[in-house]
Write an enzyme that holds these catalytic residues in place. Structure first.
Site, mmCIF file in Angstrom:
data_model
loop_
_atom_site.group_PDB
_atom_site.id
_atom_site.type_symbol
_atom_site.label_atom_id
_atom_site.label_comp_id
_atom_site.label_asym_id
_atom_site.label_seq_id
_atom_site.Cartn_x
_atom_site.Cartn_y
_atom_site.Cartn_z
ATOM 1 N N CYS A 1 0.836 -1.198 0.000
ATOM 2 C CA CYS A 1 0.000 0.000 0.000
ATOM 3 C C CYS A 1 0.865 1.240 0.000
ATOM 4 O O CYS A 1 2.082 1.192 -0.017
ATOM 5 C CB CYS A 1 -0.870 0.000 1.252
ATOM 6 N N ASP B 1 -1.389 -33.645 -12.684
ATOM 7 C CA ASP B 1 -0.376 -34.114 -11.758
ATOM 8 C C ASP B 1 -1.082 -34.225 -10.412
ATOM 9 O O ASP B 1 -2.174 -33.672 -10.237
ATOM 10 C CB ASP B 1 0.773 -33.098 -11.720
#
Lengths: 55, 765
Positions: free
Chosen positions: B71, B480
C-alpha cells in the site's frame, strides 16, 4: 469563409501541442508506474500517510 | 484485528510488513494460514557492490526487487527511510513492477547498510542488474504508443477536414477550397503515415523478404498506395482523396496491435519477475571471509556460497558447513524436506529451510540440473512456436484473395470498362482500401482483451497470446497429483492426542518452517501461550525446547523415545514427548483441493478424458485416483516418462491440457498442447505453463476452458462479420461507387461491430 484560413492552422497547432505533450509523457516515463501513482495520491505533501487506524 | 495480530506474532520470526495497513495485516493472517515461501528471518550481511551502477551525474545507483509491498504506507516507509539517510539523493518505489531505485552521492553511504535497513523495516530486497531485465519490449511498447498517439492525432485532424469536404459535396464547396483542404490533409496525413505505419511496413518487409505474406502486407500496400494515389489526385485537383482512409486505417490497426502487445507484456512480466527475484543474486564467501553479493551467472565451480535460511540455492553444490533441511519439492514433488549435511549434494532452485549452510559450487549456473531442465523445455518450446494462430491462417488466405480482386478490378476497368489507367488504378486501390483488414486486425485482440479480463476475475493469468485458441481445442486433461489435485501441504488428519498435547505441540511447532510443523501450527489457538526456553531445531529429527524445566521434543518417532516400528511408514507423522502431557502422535495427509471431485466430474460430463500422472508412490496415487473417479492413471512417473506418455496421447490424436506444478512436471508442461499451473507452483513451472490459476480451488481450470471455447467462437464470429462486410463492400468498390466517405463509414462501423461482439464475452456465466 476566409476565417478558415487561420482557424485551421490554430486547430492543428493545438492538436500538435497535445501530441507533443503525450509523446513527452511516454518518453519520460510518466506512464511507467500507474499503481504507484494511484497510491501516492493518498500521501500528504511530505510523503507521509496520516494514519487514523485504531482497532 | 488484535486476535489476528496475536496469531501472526506467535512466531519468533519477525513478521514482515505487517503493520503498515489493514491489508497487510490481513494478508499476513492469510499467509500464516496457507503455505508461504519460507520467511527470511536472517538478513544476511552482504556486499551488493557488484550491482552498483554509476549514472550520468556521478551518483551511484542501485536497483532492487522489493517484496511485501502492499500500500501507500509501504512506499512512504521505504522512501522516507532512504531519503533520511545521508547522501541519498533519490529513492523511488515502482509499485507496478515492485522495484526500487536508489541513487546516492558516491562514497557518502554504503549500499549494504541501505539494503539492511530496508529489510529490517520488513521488506526483503534483492539487487538486480537493470540491463538483464532491459526490455526490448519496453522500447517496442513505447514506440507503439507513440505511433498510436501520432496516428490518433492525425486521424482526428484529417477527419475534421474530410467531414468539411464531404459536406462540401452536398452543398457548394468551391474547387479551390476543396483542393486546399486536400493539401492540408496531405500535410498532416503523410508524415503521420510514414511514422505510424512503421510497425506494419517493417513487418511486411520482413515477411516478403522471407518469401511469404502475412497480414501486414495488404495493410502496408493499401496504406502506401492510398497515400500515393491521394497525393496524385490532390495535385490534379480531383474530387476524391483518401488520406482519411489511410490514416484512420492505421489508427484502428494500431489499437488492435497495442492491445495485443499489452496482453502479452502483462503475462510475461509476472514470470520474469519471479525468475528475477529468485536467481539473480547470490552470496559468495571470499577467502578472507568477507561476504559479497554476486550475479548468479558469475558463479564459477569451486566458489563458496552462503545460503541463508529461507533462500533458494543458487547453483548445484556440495555442503561444506552447516546442517539443514532442504525443500526438494522443485525436483521430486515431495512436500517432506530432505536433510543436508556436510558432504550432501544440493541442487539449484531448491529452498534451504532450517539454518544457514555454506556450499561449494560444483557447476556454474548454466550447467545445473535446473538449467538442463530449462533447456529441455526450450527445445520443446520450438515445437510449440510452430502453432499457427487462427488470425495468421486467415491472413494466409486473405492477402492473396484481396490482391487478386484488386488486380481483377484494375484489369476489368481498363479492358472492359475502357477507362483510363488512372481511373482503373483508383478503383482498384479503392478495392484494396475497402477490404481493409482493420476489422480483422481488431477481431482477435478485442476478444483477447475481454477474455483475459474475464479470466483474471476468475483468478487465471493468461500468459501467451495463442493460449486461448489452443485451450479451446483440447479433448483430454492430464493432472499431476501433488500440488495440483492436492493442496501440496500436509494437513493434520488424525492421530492420538489430547487437546493439551495439541496446544503444546502447535505452539512449539510455530517456531519451525518444516511443512509438518507448519501444518500443526495452523491449528494454533491464540488463548494459550507458552514460555519456551532454549528452542532448538535439529535438522532431520525435530524441535526441542524446555518448558517449566521439562524437556519437550516434537519430531521423529525414535528421537521422541518411542520404539521403532517396522510397519509401513508413510512419513507423515510427528510424535510429541514431554514430561507434561501424555505422549502424542499426529498424523498428516496431503489433502485434496476442496472442489477437485466436483471439477473432475464436470470435466467428464463435458466430454473430456481425464488422466492422472504422478511421481508419487503407487498406493497413494491409486487412492487418489479412486477418490476422484479417474480411471486412467500412472504412478511413480519420472519426468521423462510423463513426457513419453503425453507423446503417446498426441500420437493417438488427442489434444492434451496438462495441469501440473513441480519441476518434475515442467518438461511435460511444455510438451503438452497447452498447460496450466497453480500459482503455488515453482517458478520454472509457472514459466513453462500457459495459464496460471490462483486460489485453493480447481474450478479455474473449468472456467478457463469454458472462456477459451467462448472466445474462439467469438473470434470466428468476428471473422465472419468482417468477411460479410467485405462481401458487401467489395462489389461496391469494384463498381467504382466507393467514395472516401463510404470507406470511412464502412471501416469504422465494421471495427465497432467487431469490438461490440467481443464484449459479449462478458455475458458468459
Amino acid at each position: 469563409m476566409d476565417v478558415v484560413i487561420y482557424l485551421i492552422p490554430i486547430a492543428i497547432a493545438m492538436g500538435a501541442l497535445g501530441l507533443v505533450c503525450f509523446i513527452w509523457a511516454v518518453r519520460s516515463g510518466q506512464l511507467e508506474d500507474m499503481d504507484g501513482a494511484a497510491m501516492r495520491a493518498l500521501q500528504n505533501d511530505d510523503g507521509s500517510i496520516s494514519s487514523d487506524s485504531d482497532d | 484485528m488484535s486476535a489476528v495480530h496475536q496469531t501472526a506474532a506467535n512466531d519468533d520470526t519477525p513478521r514482515v510488513g505487517a503493520d503498515c495497513c489493514d491489508a497487510a495485516t490481513f494478508s499476513d493472517y492469510l499467509i500464516s494460514k496457507s503455505a508461504p515461501k519460507p520467511i527470511n528471518d536472517h538478513i544476511p550481511e552482504c556486499d551488493p557492490s557488484a550491482f552498483v551502477v554509476v549514472d550520468d551525474n556521478g551518483d551511484e545507483t542501485l536497483s532492487l526487487f522489493v517484496e511485501n509491498l502492499h500500500c501507500a504506507a509501504c512506499i512512504h516507509k521505504i522512501e522516507s527511510f532512504l531519503l533520511a539517510q545521508q547522501g541519498v539523493t533519490k529513492a523511488r518505489v515502482n509499485m507496478s513492477t515492485k522495484r526500487l531505485s536508489i541513487a546516492w552521492q558516491a562514497g557518502q553511504t554504503e549500499p549494504s547498510k541501505l539494503m539492511h535497513g530496508i529489510a529490517a523495516l520488513g521488506y526483503p530486497v534483492t539487487p538486480y542488474d537493470p540491463s538483464d531485465l532491459a526490455n526490448i519490449k519496453d522500447t517496442e511498447d513505447k514506440r507503439l504508443v507513440s505511433a498510436l498517439a501520432v496516428s490518433g492525432f492525425a486521424a482526428s485532424n484529417v477527419m475534421l477536414l474530410s467531414v468539411a469536404i464531404w459536406s462540401g459535396h452536398a452543398s457548394d464547396m468551391g474547387e479551390g477550397t476543396r483542393t486546399l483542404f486536400h493539401w492540408i490533409s496531405a500535410l498532416i496525413a503523410l508524415p503521420a503515415v510514414a511514422y505510424a505505419g512503421q510497425p506494419f511496413f517493417q513487418s511486411a518487409y520482413k515477411a516478403l523478404k522471407s518469401g511469404h505474406t502475412n497480414m501486414d502486407v495488404p495493410i502496408s500496400l493499401a496504406v502506401i498506395l492510398a497515400s500515393v494515389m491521394s497525393i496524385q489526385q490532390t495535385m490534379v485537383g480531383a474530387e476524391h482523396a483518401y488520406f482519411d482512409a489511410s490514416i484512420t486505417l492505421l489508427f484502428f490497426l494500431l489499437i488492435g496491435r497495442y492491445l495485443d502487445q499489452r496482453a502479452r507484456a502483462k503475462a510475461c512480466s509476472a514470470a520474469s519477475q519471479l525468475l528475477g527475484l529468485q536467481s539473480k543474486a547470490a552470496i559468495v564467501i571470499e577467502p578472507s571471509g568477507h561476504r559479497r553479493s554476486v550475479r548468479t551467472r558469475d558463479i564459477k565451480p569451486g566458489m563458496q556460497m552462503y545460503v541463508a535460511a529461507g533462500e533458494s540455492i543458487p547453483v548445484d553444490g556440495d555442503v561444506i558447513r552447516g546442517r539443514s533441511e532442504i525443500d526438494v519439492a522443485l525436483i521430486s514433488g515431495e512436500s517432506i524436506p530432505r536433510l543436508a549435511e556436510t558432504g550432501s549434494q544440493v541442487f539449484a532452485g531448491t529452498v534451504n529451510l532450517t539454518g544457514p549452510i555454506e556450499i561449494q559450487a560444483t557447476a556454474s549456473v548454466d550447467k545445473t540440473l535446473l538449467s538442463e531442465i530449462v533447456r529441455l523445455m526450450e527445445t520443446a518450446e520450438q515445437g510449440r512456436a510452430k502453432y499457427v494462430r487462427l488470425a495468421d491462417r486467415i491472413a494466409g488466405v486473405y492477402a492473396p484473395v484481396v490482391h487478386v480482386l484488386a488486380a481483377v478490378t484494375f484489369l476489368g476497368w481498363l479492358i472492359i470498362g475502357d477507362a483510363s489507367w488512372q481511373t482503373s488504378l483508383m478503383t482498384s486501390i479503392a478495392v484494396l482500401i475497402i477490404t481493409c483488414p482493420c476489422a480483422i486486425g481488431l477481431a482477435v485482440p478485442a476478444v483477447q482483451v475481454v477474455a483475459s479480463g474475464r479470466l483474471l476475475q476468475a483468478g487465471v493469468l493468461l500468459k501467451s497470446a495463442d493460449a486461448l485458441e489452443r485451450l479451446a481445442e483440447i479433448d483430454t486433461v492430464v493432472f499431476d497429483k501433488t500440488g495440483t489435485l492436492t493442496l501440496g501441504q500436509p494437513q493434520l488428519v488424525g492421530g492420538t492426542y489430547t487437546d493439551d498435547a495439541l496446544s503444546l505441540a502447535s505452539a512449539l511447532a510455530s517456531h519451525s518452517r518444516h511443512p509438518l510443523s507448519r501444518a500443526l501450527s495452523r491449528t494454533l489457538s491464540a488463548d494459550r501461550t507458552y514460555d519456551f526456553k532454549n528452542i532448538c531445531e535439529v535438522p532431520g529429527y525435530g524441535l526441542e525446547a524446555e518448558l517449566d524445566g521439562k524437556r519437550i521434543r516434537l519430531g521423529r518417532r525414535e528421537w521422541c523415545g518411542r520404539p521403532p516400528e517396522d510397519k509401513h511408514n508413510t512419513n507423515m507423522e510427528l510424535y510429541l514427548s514431554s514430561g507434561l502431557v501424555k505422549p502424542a502422535r499426529f498424523e498428516f495427509q496431503d489433502a485434496l483441493r476442496p472442489d477437485a471431485l466436483a471439477t473432475i466430474d464436470s470435466l467428464r460430463r463435458a466430454g473430456f478424458k481425464v488422466e492422472l500422472l504422478s511421481g508419487d508412490i503407487l498406493s497413494v496415487v491409486q487412492k487418489t485416483a479412486t477418490a476422484l473417479n479417474i480411471d486412467t492413471w500412472q504412478a511413480e512417473c519420472l519426468p521423462a516418462e510423463k513426457v513419453a506418455h503425453l507423446e503417446t496421447l498426441a500420437a493417438r490424436g488427442q489434444t492434451v491440457l496438462m495441469v501440473g506444478d513441480g519441476l518434475n512436471d515442467a518438461p511435460s508442461l511444455v510438451a503438452a498442447h497447452i498447460s496450466m499451473s497453480p500459482s503455488n507452483a515453482v517458478d520454472v513451472s509457472q514459466t513453462a505453463s500457459d495459464l496460471i490459476f490462483q486460489g485453493r480451488d480447481l474450478k479455474p481450470v473449468l472456467i478457463a476452458i469454458r472462456v477459451a471455447r467462448a472466445a474462439v467462437r467469438l473470434v470466428k464470429q468476428n471473422f465472419v462479420l468482417a468477411i460479410a462486410y467485405n462481401i458487401f463492400a467489395v462489389p461496391l468498390a469494384m463498381a467504382g461507387l466507393v467514395t472516401p466517405l463510404i470507406a470511412a463509414v464502412a471501416m469504422s462501423s465494421s471495427s465497432l461491430v467487431v469490438t461490440l461482439n467481443a464484449l459479449r464475452l462478458r455475458m458468459l456465466r
